[in-house]
Design a protein around this motif. Structure first.
Motif, PDB file in Angstrom:
ATOM      1  N   ASP A   1       0.834  -1.214   0.000  1.00 58.91           N
ATOM      2  CA  ASP A   1       0.000   0.000   0.000  1.00 58.91           C
ATOM      3  C   ASP A   1       0.859   1.251   0.000  1.00 58.91           C
ATOM      4  O   ASP A   1       0.517   2.255  -0.610  1.00 58.91           O
ATOM      5  CB  ASP A   1      -0.915   0.027   1.222  1.00 58.91           C
ATOM      6  CG  ASP A   1      -1.938  -1.090   1.225  1.00 58.91           C
ATOM      7  OD1 ASP A   1      -2.340  -1.534   0.131  1.00 58.91           O
ATOM      8  OD2 ASP A   1      -2.332  -1.520   2.321  1.00 58.91           O
ATOM      9  N   ARG A   2       1.965   1.206   0.694  1.00 59.34           N
ATOM     10  CA  ARG A   2       2.845   2.372   0.778  1.00 59.34           C
ATOM     11  C   ARG A   2       3.487   2.717  -0.562  1.00 59.34           C
ATOM     12  O   ARG A   2       3.935   3.833  -0.774  1.00 59.34           O
ATOM     13  CB  ARG A   2       3.937   2.138   1.814  1.00 59.34           C
ATOM     14  CG  ARG A   2       3.422   2.166   3.216  1.00 59.34           C
ATOM     15  CD  ARG A   2       4.552   2.059   4.220  1.00 59.34           C
ATOM     16  NE  ARG A   2       3.994   1.980   5.545  1.00 59.34           N
ATOM     17  CZ  ARG A   2       4.282   1.056   6.435  1.00 59.34           C
ATOM     18  NH1 ARG A   2       5.153   0.103   6.129  1.00 59.34           N
ATOM     19  NH2 ARG A   2       3.723   1.057   7.616  1.00 59.34           N
ATOM     20  N   LEU A   3       3.542   1.750  -1.463  1.00 54.91           N
ATOM     21  CA  LEU A   3       4.161   1.991  -2.770  1.00 54.91           C
ATOM     22  C   LEU A   3       3.267   2.794  -3.705  1.00 54.91           C
ATOM     23  O   LEU A   3       3.758   3.433  -4.633  1.00 54.91           O
ATOM     24  CB  LEU A   3       4.536   0.666  -3.432  1.00 54.91           C
ATOM     25  CG  LEU A   3       5.669  -0.116  -2.774  1.00 54.91           C
ATOM     26  CD1 LEU A   3       5.836  -1.469  -3.462  1.00 54.91           C
ATOM     27  CD2 LEU A   3       6.953   0.670  -2.805  1.00 54.91           C
ATOM     28  N   VAL A   4       1.962   2.777  -3.486  1.00 53.99           N
ATOM     29  CA  VAL A   4       1.045   3.514  -4.359  1.00 53.99           C
ATOM     30  C   VAL A   4       1.381   5.002  -4.289  1.00 53.99           C
ATOM     31  O   VAL A   4       1.493   5.585  -3.214  1.00 53.99           O
ATOM     32  CB  VAL A   4      -0.421   3.253  -3.976  1.00 53.99           C
ATOM     33  CG1 VAL A   4      -1.353   4.141  -4.785  1.00 53.99           C
ATOM     34  CG2 VAL A   4      -0.764   1.787  -4.184  1.00 53.99           C
ATOM     35  N   GLY A   5       1.602   5.595  -5.473  1.00 54.48           N
ATOM     36  CA  GLY A   5       1.975   6.998  -5.564  1.00 54.48           C
ATOM     37  C   GLY A   5       3.472   7.241  -5.566  1.00 54.48           C
ATOM     38  O   GLY A   5       3.930   8.359  -5.832  1.00 54.48           O
ATOM     39  N   GLU A   6       4.259   6.208  -5.297  1.00 55.19           N
ATOM     40  CA  GLU A   6       5.718   6.355  -5.265  1.00 55.19           C
ATOM     41  C   GLU A   6       6.282   6.471  -6.680  1.00 55.19           C
ATOM     42  O   GLU A   6       5.785   5.839  -7.613  1.00 55.19           O
ATOM     43  CB  GLU A   6       6.373   5.160  -4.574  1.00 55.19           C
ATOM     44  CG  GLU A   6       6.166   5.134  -3.081  1.00 55.19           C
ATOM     45  CD  GLU A   6       6.873   6.274  -2.391  1.00 55.19           C
ATOM     46  OE1 GLU A   6       8.067   6.498  -2.645  1.00 55.19           O
ATOM     47  OE2 GLU A   6       6.207   6.969  -1.590  1.00 55.19           O
TER      48      GLU A   6
ATOM     49  N   ILE B   1      11.657   0.884  -7.861  1.00 52.52           N
ATOM     50  CA  ILE B   1      10.918   1.756  -6.959  1.00 52.52           C
ATOM     51  C   ILE B   1      11.736   1.808  -5.672  1.00 52.52           C
ATOM     52  O   ILE B   1      11.842   0.794  -4.975  1.00 52.52           O
ATOM     53  CB  ILE B   1       9.502   1.217  -6.680  1.00 52.52           C
ATOM     54  CG1 ILE B   1       8.752   0.979  -7.995  1.00 52.52           C
ATOM     55  CG2 ILE B   1       8.736   2.164  -5.749  1.00 52.52           C
ATOM     56  CD1 ILE B   1       7.537   0.088  -7.860  1.00 52.52           C
ATOM     57  N   GLY B   2      12.345   2.941  -5.428  1.00 49.20           N
ATOM     58  CA  GLY B   2      13.276   3.010  -4.293  1.00 49.20           C
ATOM     59  C   GLY B   2      14.449   2.089  -4.571  1.00 49.20           C
ATOM     60  O   GLY B   2      15.081   2.160  -5.620  1.00 49.20           O
ATOM     61  N   ARG B   3      14.702   1.161  -3.642  1.00 48.62           N
ATOM     62  CA  ARG B   3      15.806   0.203  -3.825  1.00 48.62           C
ATOM     63  C   ARG B   3      15.332  -1.155  -4.320  1.00 48.62           C
ATOM     64  O   ARG B   3      16.115  -2.080  -4.451  1.00 48.62           O
ATOM     65  CB  ARG B   3      16.555   0.031  -2.510  1.00 48.62           C
ATOM     66  CG  ARG B   3      17.317   1.288  -2.119  1.00 48.62           C
ATOM     67  CD  ARG B   3      18.080   1.089  -0.856  1.00 48.62           C
ATOM     68  NE  ARG B   3      17.129   1.084   0.261  1.00 48.62           N
ATOM     69  CZ  ARG B   3      17.429   0.816   1.510  1.00 48.62           C
ATOM     70  NH1 ARG B   3      18.672   0.522   1.834  1.00 48.62           N
ATOM     71  NH2 ARG B   3      16.521   0.846   2.454  1.00 48.62           N
TER      72      ARG B   3
ATOM     73  N   GLY C   1       0.300  -0.979 -22.124  1.00 47.66           N
ATOM     74  CA  GLY C   1       1.041  -0.283 -23.170  1.00 47.66           C
ATOM     75  C   GLY C   1       2.545  -0.481 -23.030  1.00 47.66           C
ATOM     76  O   GLY C   1       3.029  -1.131 -22.109  1.00 47.66           O
ATOM     77  N   HIS C   2       3.275   0.115 -23.949  1.00 51.21           N
ATOM     78  CA  HIS C   2       4.729   0.031 -23.972  1.00 51.21           C
ATOM     79  C   HIS C   2       5.331   1.251 -23.296  1.00 51.21           C
ATOM     80  O   HIS C   2       4.909   2.381 -23.554  1.00 51.21           O
ATOM     81  CB  HIS C   2       5.227  -0.052 -25.421  1.00 51.21           C
ATOM     82  CG  HIS C   2       6.711  -0.037 -25.524  1.00 51.21           C
ATOM     83  ND1 HIS C   2       7.419   1.112 -25.785  1.00 51.21           N
ATOM     84  CD2 HIS C   2       7.631  -1.021 -25.372  1.00 51.21           C
ATOM     85  CE1 HIS C   2       8.708   0.834 -25.799  1.00 51.21           C
ATOM     86  NE2 HIS C   2       8.861  -0.448 -25.548  1.00 51.21           N
ATOM     87  N   LEU C   3       6.308   1.040 -22.415  1.00 49.36           N
ATOM     88  CA  LEU C   3       7.118   2.121 -21.845  1.00 49.36           C
ATOM     89  C   LEU C   3       8.575   1.695 -21.941  1.00 49.36           C
ATOM     90  O   LEU C   3       8.941   0.619 -21.455  1.00 49.36           O
ATOM     91  CB  LEU C   3       6.760   2.393 -20.377  1.00 49.36           C
ATOM     92  CG  LEU C   3       5.409   3.026 -20.080  1.00 49.36           C
ATOM     93  CD1 LEU C   3       5.212   3.174 -18.571  1.00 49.36           C
ATOM     94  CD2 LEU C   3       5.282   4.374 -20.761  1.00 49.36           C
ATOM     95  N   PRO C   4       9.420   2.510 -22.561  1.00 46.92           N
ATOM     96  CA  PRO C   4      10.827   2.135 -22.700  1.00 46.92           C
ATOM     97  C   PRO C   4      11.614   2.333 -21.405  1.00 46.92           C
ATOM     98  O   PRO C   4      11.216   3.122 -20.538  1.00 46.92           O
ATOM     99  CB  PRO C   4      11.328   3.077 -23.791  1.00 46.92           C
ATOM    100  CG  PRO C   4      10.431   4.269 -23.715  1.00 46.92           C
ATOM    101  CD  PRO C   4       9.096   3.746 -23.260  1.00 46.92           C
ATOM    102  N   ALA C   5      12.733   1.622 -21.308  1.00 47.75           N
ATOM    103  CA  ALA C   5      13.646   1.791 -20.173  1.00 47.75           C
ATOM    104  C   ALA C   5      14.023   3.260 -20.049  1.00 47.75           C
ATOM    105  O   ALA C   5      14.196   3.952 -21.053  1.00 47.75           O
ATOM    106  CB  ALA C   5      14.886   0.921 -20.361  1.00 47.75           C
ATOM    107  N   GLY C   6      14.115   3.733 -18.825  1.00 53.16           N
ATOM    108  CA  GLY C   6      14.466   5.114 -18.562  1.00 53.16           C
ATOM    109  C   GLY C   6      13.266   6.017 -18.325  1.00 53.16           C
ATOM    110  O   GLY C   6      13.417   7.156 -17.888  1.00 53.16           O
ATOM    111  N   THR C   7      12.060   5.508 -18.594  1.00 52.83           N
ATOM    112  CA  THR C   7      10.848   6.302 -18.402  1.00 52.83           C
ATOM    113  C   THR C   7      10.543   6.457 -16.909  1.00 52.83           C
ATOM    114  O   THR C   7      10.564   5.480 -16.159  1.00 52.83           O
ATOM    115  CB  THR C   7       9.641   5.633 -19.097  1.00 52.83           C
ATOM    116  OG1 THR C   7       9.924   5.479 -20.484  1.00 52.83           O
ATOM    117  CG2 THR C   7       8.368   6.439 -18.912  1.00 52.83           C
ATOM    118  N   SER C   8      10.247   7.674 -16.498  1.00 58.65           N
ATOM    119  CA  SER C   8       9.832   7.928 -15.110  1.00 58.65           C
ATOM    120  C   SER C   8       8.375   7.507 -14.961  1.00 58.65           C
ATOM    121  O   SER C   8       7.539   7.793 -15.828  1.00 58.65           O
ATOM    122  CB  SER C   8       9.962   9.412 -14.769  1.00 58.65           C
ATOM    123  OG  SER C   8      11.310   9.800 -14.835  1.00 58.65           O
TER     124      SER C   8
END
Length: 72
Positions: free
Chosen positions: A10-15, A35-37, A48-55
């Protein structure tokens, strides 16, 4: 008294995070986000597709994978 238990998931939502292995529309090839470490298998809400490096930002956690959306 009602109590809500907040889990690590739950804490990860919005991270914020970043794609480290491309997210693919192919369900057989999950991508990976950091996400974090931690690194999580991930997909987008519309697969969908998101390439490496996308925030990205975590929308929800489903089992052992993160559902994320681009923040660009």
């Amino acid at each position: 008294m009602d109590r809500f238990v907040i889990t690590r998931r739950d804490r990860l939502v919005g991270e914020p995070g970043v794609v480290v292995i491309d997210l693919s529309p192919d369900p057989e090839h999950l991508g990976t986000v950091r996400i974090g470490r931690e690194e999580w298998h991930a997909e987008t809400p519309d697969r969908g597709h998101l390439p490496a490096g996308t925030s990205v930002e975590v929308v929800r956690i489903e089992g052992t994978r993160a559902v994320v959306r681009s923040t660009r």
